[in-house]
Design an enzyme around this catalytic site. Structure first.
Site, PDB file in Angstrom:
ATOM      1  N   ARG A 105       0.878  -1.185   0.000  1.00  0.00           N
ATOM      2  CA  ARG A 105       0.000   0.000   0.000  1.00  0.00           C
ATOM      3  C   ARG A 105       0.902   1.217   0.000  1.00  0.00           C
ATOM      4  O   ARG A 105       1.696   1.397   0.924  1.00  0.00           O
ATOM      5  CB  ARG A 105      -0.918  -0.014   1.220  1.00  0.00           C
ATOM      6  CG  ARG A 105      -1.665   1.278   1.410  1.00  0.00           C
ATOM      7  CD  ARG A 105      -2.792   1.178   2.391  1.00  0.00           C
ATOM      8  NE  ARG A 105      -3.909   0.440   1.836  1.00  0.00           N
ATOM      9  CZ  ARG A 105      -5.147   0.444   2.333  1.00  0.00           C
ATOM     10  NH1 ARG A 105      -5.408   1.164   3.416  1.00  0.00           N
ATOM     11  NH2 ARG A 105      -6.108  -0.241   1.780  1.00  0.00           N
ATOM     12  N   HIS A 132      -7.124   0.682  -6.665  1.00  0.00           N
ATOM     13  CA  HIS A 132      -7.351  -0.196  -5.501  1.00  0.00           C
ATOM     14  C   HIS A 132      -7.967  -1.517  -6.015  1.00  0.00           C
ATOM     15  O   HIS A 132      -9.137  -1.798  -5.796  1.00  0.00           O
ATOM     16  CB  HIS A 132      -8.278   0.511  -4.517  1.00  0.00           C
ATOM     17  CG  HIS A 132      -8.290  -0.062  -3.132  1.00  0.00           C
ATOM     18  ND1 HIS A 132      -7.534  -1.168  -2.755  1.00  0.00           N
ATOM     19  CD2 HIS A 132      -8.969   0.317  -2.014  1.00  0.00           C
ATOM     20  CE1 HIS A 132      -7.756  -1.433  -1.486  1.00  0.00           C
ATOM     21  NE2 HIS A 132      -8.614  -0.557  -1.006  1.00  0.00           N
ATOM     22  N   ASP A 226     -17.328   7.018  -1.873  1.00  0.00           N
ATOM     23  CA  ASP A 226     -16.113   6.879  -1.071  1.00  0.00           C
ATOM     24  C   ASP A 226     -15.815   8.247  -0.479  1.00  0.00           C
ATOM     25  O   ASP A 226     -16.446   9.257  -0.857  1.00  0.00           O
ATOM     26  CB  ASP A 226     -14.964   6.377  -1.978  1.00  0.00           C
ATOM     27  CG  ASP A 226     -13.662   6.126  -1.222  1.00  0.00           C
ATOM     28  OD1 ASP A 226     -13.698   6.028   0.021  1.00  0.00           O
ATOM     29  OD2 ASP A 226     -12.603   6.050  -1.881  1.00  0.00           O
ATOM     30  N   CYS A 267     -16.412   1.468   0.045  1.00  0.00           N
ATOM     31  CA  CYS A 267     -15.247   0.622   0.349  1.00  0.00           C
ATOM     32  C   CYS A 267     -14.895   0.667   1.832  1.00  0.00           C
ATOM     33  O   CYS A 267     -14.237  -0.239   2.331  1.00  0.00           O
ATOM     34  CB  CYS A 267     -14.058   1.063  -0.492  1.00  0.00           C
ATOM     35  SG  CYS A 267     -13.606   2.787  -0.211  1.00  0.00           S
ATOM     36  N   ARG A 295     -13.775  -8.874   0.993  1.00  0.00           N
ATOM     37  CA  ARG A 295     -12.341  -8.608   0.815  1.00  0.00           C
ATOM     38  C   ARG A 295     -11.536  -9.864   1.141  1.00  0.00           C
ATOM     39  O   ARG A 295     -10.569 -10.194   0.465  1.00  0.00           O
ATOM     40  CB  ARG A 295     -11.887  -7.457   1.739  1.00  0.00           C
ATOM     41  CG  ARG A 295     -12.497  -6.101   1.457  1.00  0.00           C
ATOM     42  CD  ARG A 295     -12.043  -5.533   0.133  1.00  0.00           C
ATOM     43  NE  ARG A 295     -10.608  -5.492   0.012  1.00  0.00           N
ATOM     44  CZ  ARG A 295      -9.817  -4.515   0.473  1.00  0.00           C
ATOM     45  NH1 ARG A 295     -10.349  -3.468   1.040  1.00  0.00           N
ATOM     46  NH2 ARG A 295      -8.501  -4.557   0.315  1.00  0.00           N
TER      47      ARG A 295
HETATM   48  N1   CP Z   1     -11.327  -0.423   2.021  1.00  0.00           N
HETATM   49  C1   CP Z   1     -10.086  -0.471   2.505  1.00  0.00           C
HETATM   50  O1   CP Z   1      -9.110  -0.665   1.778  1.00  0.00           O
HETATM   51  O2   CP Z   1     -10.014  -0.329   3.853  1.00  0.00           O
HETATM   52  P1   CP Z   1      -8.683  -0.179   4.723  1.00  0.00           P
HETATM   53  O3   CP Z   1      -8.080   1.165   4.395  1.00  0.00           O
HETATM   54  O4   CP Z   1      -9.151  -0.275   6.136  1.00  0.00           O
HETATM   55  O5   CP Z   1      -7.742  -1.290   4.342  1.00  0.00           O
HETATM   56  N1  NVA Z   2     -10.043   6.495  -1.518  1.00  0.00           N
HETATM   57  C1  NVA Z   2      -9.689   6.085  -0.185  1.00  0.00           C
HETATM   58  C2  NVA Z   2      -9.895   4.615  -0.031  1.00  0.00           C
HETATM   59  C3  NVA Z   2      -9.589   4.078   1.338  1.00  0.00           C
HETATM   60  C4  NVA Z   2      -9.751   2.580   1.420  1.00  0.00           C
HETATM   61  C5  NVA Z   2      -8.253   6.474   0.106  1.00  0.00           C
HETATM   62  O1  NVA Z   2      -7.406   6.318  -0.771  1.00  0.00           O
HETATM   63  O2  NVA Z   2      -7.986   6.937   1.217  1.00  0.00           O
END
Ligand code: CP
Ligand code: NVA
Length: 315
Positions: A105, A132, A226, A267, A295
């Protein structure tokens, strides 16, 4: 074939490969409900790196490897020499000697691309500023379970961010119509739109980007939103709230234009009463908890398919 593939944006997938992930995910979900845990990834190791916080992704990847009989080492960037300046390339080369698959990430999408270029094992993007993919595989499974995939209209309302970009890619690959309702300067990225339009011309689905949330939601089966303030853009908070609110909030007034049996998706994490009101996310139409659960199943399927040959997957 998915074995050995990097998973960066879903643009590297064919329609059939996305459907294969969904199908295995559904099988593994059914088995788990019956208390059956096939140990498909015995002796396999995932190294999962986080440069941003995570609840769902971090825990579901960890649990996915556990349930498949493998092992997960998860770390934040500051726990690695990466946090003190070791290069992404050198980190990729070293991790490739220890593990079977890496998930990362990152802030800049380019960082996960660099990791994949120097790794000799598959690399999964577990969220970048642009995409994502793991989220969207779980989302497509959720839509398939609740609505099927044929003739489905999904309205994404809000910021044309990483989740929105990937929904355009994954949604077009499985042939659902995607309408994005977003402000002028917050459109999804052009590469994702171009990819979706190209695929949609073959799958005969519709891809529409509009500034009018009512047009996007009209007759929708799925309403998705989101956060307006993704990780990394916190400094733009006040400016963004002024632009997005109240026009792009998913609330009772907006959802009246959707089909009466619409499902609401997010999400998560949700910023209640910003992008969605409490009454919508807590309503009987909300699919967010099933979506979060998926997930786990979708990542179990994805890990299995990128680590094993199809003939080795006996479930
Ligand atoms: N939706 C998602 O990726 O959640 P987290 O940021 O908690 O991993
Ligand atoms: N768009 C959001 C998604 C979090 C899971 C972010 O990138 O923070």
């Amino acid at each position: 074939m998915l074995k050995g593939k990097h998973v960066l944006s879903l643009m590297e997938f064919s329609s059939k490969e996305v459907l294969d992930v969904l199908e295995l995910s559904e099988r593994l979900k059914r088995k788990r409900r019956n208390g059956v845990y096939p140990l498909l990834l015995k002796n396999k190791t995932l190294i999962s790196i986080f440069m941003k916080p995570s609840t769902r992704t971090r825990i579901s990847f960890n649990e996915a490897m556990n349930e498949l009989g493998g092992h997960c080492i998860d770390l934040t960037a500051n726990e690695l020499q990466l946090g003190r300046g070791e290069t992404i390339e050198d980190t990729a080369r070293v991790l490739s000697r220890y593990a079977d698959v890496i998930a990362a990430r990152v802030f800049a999408h380019e960082d996960v691309v660099r990791l994949s270029k120097s790794a000799s094992i598959p690399v999964i993007n577990s969220l970048s500023d642009a995409f994502h993919p793991c989220q969207v595989l779980a989302d497509l499974q959720t839509i398939k379970e609740k609505k099927g995939l044929k003739g489905v209209k999904l309205a994404y309302i809000g910021d044309g961010n990483n989740v929105c970009n990937t929904l355009l890619i994954g949604g077009s690959l499985v042939g659902i119509d995607i309408y994005v309702g977003c402000p002028k300067n917050y459109k999804p990225n052009q590469d994702a739109i171009d990819f979706a339009l190209k695929i949609a011309s073959k799958t005969k689905s519709k891809i529409i980007i509009t500034e009018d949330p009512n047009e996007a939601v009209s007759g929708a089966d799925v309403i998705y939103t989101d956060t307006f303030i993704s990780m990394g853009v916190e400094k733009e908070r006040e400016e963004r709230l002024k632009i997005f609110l109240p026009k792009y909030q998913v609330n009772q007034k907006l959802i009246e234009k959707a089909k009466s049996d619409y499902i609401f998706m997010h999400c998560l994490p949700a910023h209640r009463n910003h992008e969605v009101t409490d009454d919508i996310i807590d309503s009987k139409n909300s699919a967010v908890w099933d979506q979060a659960e998926n997930r786990l199943h979708a990542q179990k399927a994805l890990l299995t398919l990128i680590l094993l040959k199809k003939s080795e997957i006996k479930v």
